[in-house]
Design a protein around this motif. Structure first.
Motif, PDB file in Angstrom:
ATOM      1  N   ALA A 160       0.965  -4.009   1.372  1.00 19.94           N
ATOM      2  CA  ALA A 160       1.813  -3.269   0.440  1.00 19.94           C
ATOM      3  C   ALA A 160       1.566  -3.685  -1.004  1.00 19.94           C
ATOM      4  O   ALA A 160       1.669  -2.869  -1.919  1.00 19.94           O
ATOM      5  N   LEU A 161       1.238  -4.949  -1.216  1.00 17.46           N
ATOM      6  CA  LEU A 161       1.032  -5.438  -2.572  1.00 17.46           C
ATOM      7  C   LEU A 161      -0.305  -4.988  -3.144  1.00 17.46           C
ATOM      8  O   LEU A 161      -0.420  -4.724  -4.338  1.00 17.46           O
ATOM      9  N   THR A 162      -1.332  -4.921  -2.312  1.00 21.31           N
ATOM     10  CA  THR A 162      -2.656  -4.587  -2.818  1.00 21.31           C
ATOM     11  C   THR A 162      -2.932  -3.088  -2.837  1.00 21.31           C
ATOM     12  O   THR A 162      -3.799  -2.634  -3.579  1.00 21.31           O
ATOM     13  N   ASP A 163      -2.208  -2.307  -2.041  1.00 21.14           N
ATOM     14  CA  ASP A 163      -2.416  -0.855  -2.014  1.00 21.14           C
ATOM     15  C   ASP A 163      -1.061  -0.149  -1.961  1.00 21.14           C
ATOM     16  O   ASP A 163      -0.715   0.517  -0.989  1.00 21.14           O
ATOM     17  N   PRO A 164      -0.255  -0.283  -3.030  1.00 26.31           N
ATOM     18  CA  PRO A 164       1.129   0.212  -2.983  1.00 26.31           C
ATOM     19  C   PRO A 164       1.272   1.728  -2.942  1.00 26.31           C
ATOM     20  O   PRO A 164       2.363   2.225  -2.672  1.00 26.31           O
ATOM     21  N   ARG A 165       0.199   2.471  -3.197  1.00 24.16           N
ATOM     22  CA  ARG A 165       0.301   3.930  -3.215  1.00 24.16           C
ATOM     23  C   ARG A 165      -0.144   4.571  -1.901  1.00 24.16           C
ATOM     24  O   ARG A 165      -0.123   5.791  -1.771  1.00 24.16           O
ATOM     25  N   ARG A 166      -0.511   3.777  -0.941  1.00 21.13           N
ATOM     26  CA  ARG A 166      -0.971   4.334   0.330  1.00 21.13           C
ATOM     27  C   ARG A 166       0.197   4.911   1.124  1.00 21.13           C
ATOM     28  O   ARG A 166       1.289   4.338   1.162  1.00 21.13           O
ATOM     29  N   TYR A 167      -0.054   6.042   1.776  1.00 18.76           N
ATOM     30  CA  TYR A 167       0.943   6.666   2.638  1.00 18.76           C
ATOM     31  C   TYR A 167       0.730   6.247   4.089  1.00 18.76           C
ATOM     32  O   TYR A 167      -0.405   6.175   4.566  1.00 18.76           O
ATOM     33  N   TYR A 168       1.832   5.954   4.787  1.00 16.71           N
ATOM     34  CA  TYR A 168       1.800   5.596   6.198  1.00 16.71           C
ATOM     35  C   TYR A 168       2.652   6.581   7.000  1.00 16.71           C
ATOM     36  O   TYR A 168       3.804   6.833   6.647  1.00 16.71           O
ATOM     37  N   GLU A 169       2.090   7.116   8.071  1.00 23.08           N
ATOM     38  CA  GLU A 169       2.879   7.878   9.029  1.00 23.08           C
ATOM     39  C   GLU A 169       3.706   6.911   9.869  1.00 23.08           C
ATOM     40  O   GLU A 169       3.210   5.821  10.211  1.00 23.08           O
ATOM     41  N   PRO A 170       4.947   7.265  10.226  1.00 19.39           N
ATOM     42  CA  PRO A 170       5.758   6.362  11.052  1.00 19.39           C
ATOM     43  C   PRO A 170       5.052   5.947  12.350  1.00 19.39           C
ATOM     44  O   PRO A 170       5.118   4.773  12.746  1.00 19.39           O
ATOM     45  N   ARG A 171       4.376   6.885  12.998  1.00 14.67           N
ATOM     46  CA  ARG A 171       3.697   6.545  14.248  1.00 14.67           C
ATOM     47  C   ARG A 171       2.594   5.514  14.015  1.00 14.67           C
ATOM     48  O   ARG A 171       2.334   4.651  14.865  1.00 14.67           O
ATOM     49  N   SER A 191      15.463 -11.539  16.652  1.00 14.82           N
ATOM     50  CA  SER A 191      14.416 -11.742  15.659  1.00 14.82           C
ATOM     51  C   SER A 191      14.233 -10.449  14.879  1.00 14.82           C
ATOM     52  O   SER A 191      14.035  -9.386  15.469  1.00 14.82           O
ATOM     53  N   TYR A 192      14.286 -10.561  13.564  1.00 15.92           N
ATOM     54  CA  TYR A 192      14.249  -9.393  12.678  1.00 15.92           C
ATOM     55  C   TYR A 192      12.877  -8.745  12.719  1.00 15.92           C
ATOM     56  O   TYR A 192      11.854  -9.388  12.473  1.00 15.92           O
ATOM     57  N   SER A 193      12.831  -7.456  13.036  1.00 14.37           N
ATOM     58  CA  SER A 193      11.582  -6.705  13.061  1.00 14.37           C
ATOM     59  C   SER A 193      11.834  -5.293  12.570  1.00 14.37           C
ATOM     60  O   SER A 193      12.636  -4.551  13.147  1.00 14.37           O
ATOM     61  N   ASN A 194      11.139  -4.899  11.522  1.00 11.64           N
ATOM     62  CA  ASN A 194      11.298  -3.561  10.973  1.00 11.64           C
ATOM     63  C   ASN A 194      10.829  -2.473  11.922  1.00 11.64           C
ATOM     64  O   ASN A 194      11.241  -1.319  11.805  1.00 11.64           O
ATOM     65  N   THR A 195       9.987  -2.836  12.878  1.00  7.32           N
ATOM     66  CA  THR A 195       9.521  -1.876  13.866  1.00  7.32           C
ATOM     67  C   THR A 195      10.696  -1.232  14.603  1.00  7.32           C
ATOM     68  O   THR A 195      10.667  -0.038  14.926  1.00  7.32           O
ATOM     69  N   ASN A 196      11.743  -2.006  14.868  1.00  6.27           N
ATOM     70  CA  ASN A 196      12.919  -1.475  15.544  1.00  6.27           C
ATOM     71  C   ASN A 196      13.457  -0.229  14.847  1.00  6.27           C
ATOM     72  O   ASN A 196      13.846   0.751  15.496  1.00  6.27           O
ATOM     73  N   TYR A 197      13.474  -0.257  13.526  1.00  6.16           N
ATOM     74  CA  TYR A 197      14.096   0.840  12.782  1.00  6.16           C
ATOM     75  C   TYR A 197      13.153   2.010  12.547  1.00  6.16           C
ATOM     76  O   TYR A 197      13.619   3.146  12.388  1.00  6.16           O
ATOM     77  N   VAL A 198      11.854   1.768  12.552  1.00  5.97           N
ATOM     78  CA  VAL A 198      10.929   2.897  12.550  1.00  5.97           C
ATOM     79  C   VAL A 198      11.081   3.671  13.859  1.00  5.97           C
ATOM     80  O   VAL A 198      11.134   4.908  13.866  1.00  5.97           O
ATOM     81  N   VAL A 199      11.206   2.945  14.976  1.00  4.27           N
ATOM     82  CA  VAL A 199      11.433   3.600  16.264  1.00  4.27           C
ATOM     83  C   VAL A 199      12.771   4.336  16.259  1.00  4.27           C
ATOM     84  O   VAL A 199      12.888   5.472  16.732  1.00  4.27           O
TER      85      VAL A 199
END
Length: 378
Positions: A160-171, A191-199
């Motif tokens: 995220a720091l080196t390529d902040p303009r890149r788009y990511y699909e949730p999948r 254990s905190y994981s952001n993957t949980n909330y993308v799902v």
């Protein structure tokens, strides 16, 4: 900013957990210990100190007293290139506060009988979660919202720091996570994981047939009059309306780098939203006063498990934090390159949200946490 943490969001989330509990162990700053008759407003004085100490280029805060009285504060510089001031109640990226919005939509669907908290994820997203130690037939919706699923994290901070303009699909984010083994068996620990909330965001879209941002708008922001709170559409790198710039250092002794314009899709349902301090306070006050969830679903949201931060417990998309004056506050907090937020709301409607225009260092984190604690305890 050290490059060692595994992921930007995980580091930011644990930063917020540490900050929100810091007030319990930090000595009272002079700003709070002094007599209010002889000193400026303590929130303003502490914001000034945070910026003066070099912890962030700018800071802004919003407070709400139990009687509904609202106050706004700013400190520092809102744009290092022009020297412009921090705008009063400016728009900000709210990072993992987004999780509270996503969880609220899921729980509304639970109340409508369209989702079951203890149903497996496979009931709604069949075959999505398969990997080493990962099986969506054994992970429940509740475990997603409470970070007890064992799903691994998906994104390293440097991407995220080196390529902040890149788009990511949730999948794509989910697939990145599934390339790693599960952290633990579902339901065995936290254990905190952001993957949980993308799902969870994908689940909302599958059940409703509508984009997540539209569901958040219809079910939350329109309902309680939040005009500046939104999930950016794909390709939207900007922040609408008046806002401070957000900055980050790529090395501890490096210069501030402007991260105001970025593609937050790498956070999506876990951390991409934009809001303001005042609207975050309004959201959490409405949420915990029962305006957004029926009593049964609000009770589920407030059912917590221990975290790895002392004094903090995690519910369904929200954090419960012990206050130094007794009682607890509820909220979340969050961080995304350029912005970090710290705050909470109490049972009687007191609310505080503090934003720094960076994800800061440890000492600044501790002071931000102490500021929230003292402001809620005044």
């Amino acid at each position: 900013m050290s490059a060692s943490p595994r992921t930007a969001f995980r580091a930011a989330a644990l930063t917020v957990l540490a900050a929100l509990t810091a007030g319990l162990v930090t000595s009272t700053p002079a700003a709070f210990a002094a007599s209010p008759a002889r000193t400026p407003d303590p929130v303003q004085r502490e914001l000034d100190a945070l910026v003066r100490g070099g912890g962030a280029p700018g800071a802004l805060a919003g407070t709400v007293r139990a009687d509904g009285t609202v106050r706004h504060h700013t400190a520092g510089v809102g744009d290092l290139a022009t020297g412009a001031k921090v705008p009063r109640d400016g728009s900000i990226r709210i990072g993992s506060n987004t999780k509270a919005f996503t969880a609220t939509v899921v729980l509304q669907l639970v109340g409508e009988g369209r989702v079951g908290l203890d149903e497996p994820v496979d009931a709604y997203l069949p075959g999505l979660l398969r990997g080493e130690g990962v099986d969506g037939r054994r992970i429940t919706v509740r475990q997603l919202l409470q970070h007890t699923s064992g799903l691994p994290e998906y994104l390293d901070k440097q991407a995220a720091l080196t390529d902040p303009r890149r788009y990511y699909e949730p999948r794509e984010l989910v697939d990145r996570a599934l390339a790693r083994p599960a952290e633990f068996a579902p339901g065995t620990t936290w254990s905190y994981s952001n993957t949980n909330y993308v799902v969870a965001g994908l689940l909302v879209q599958k059940v409703t047939g509508r984009p997540l941002g539209e569901e958040i708008e219809k079910r939350i922001t329109d309902r309680i009059g939040l005009r500046r709170t939104y999930l950016p559409a794909p390709g939207d790198l900007s922040i609408r309306g008046k806002h401070p710039h957000g900055y980050q250092k790529l090395a501890e002794d490096g210069p501030w780098r402007d991260f105001t314009e970025m593609d937050p899709s790498w956070g999506w349902a876990a951390g991409a939203m934009v809001s303001t301090n005042s609207e975050l306070n309004r959201f959490y006050r409405a949420l915990f006063s029962g305006r957004l969830l029926a009593p049964a679903q609000l009770a589920e949201m407030r059912t917590t498990v221990p975290t790895d931060a002392e004094g903090a417990r995690y519910g369904l998309g929200v954090l419960s934090t012990a206050l130094s004056c007794g009682g607890r506050s509820w909220g979340h907090g969050g961080g995304i390159p350029g912005f970090s937020t710290y705050g909470g709301v109490t049972a009687d409607g007191r609310a505080v949200n503090v934003t720094l225009t960076t994800i800061p260092d440890g000492p600044t984190i501790a002071r931000a946490g102490a500021l929230v604690d003292r402001a809620l305890c005044r």
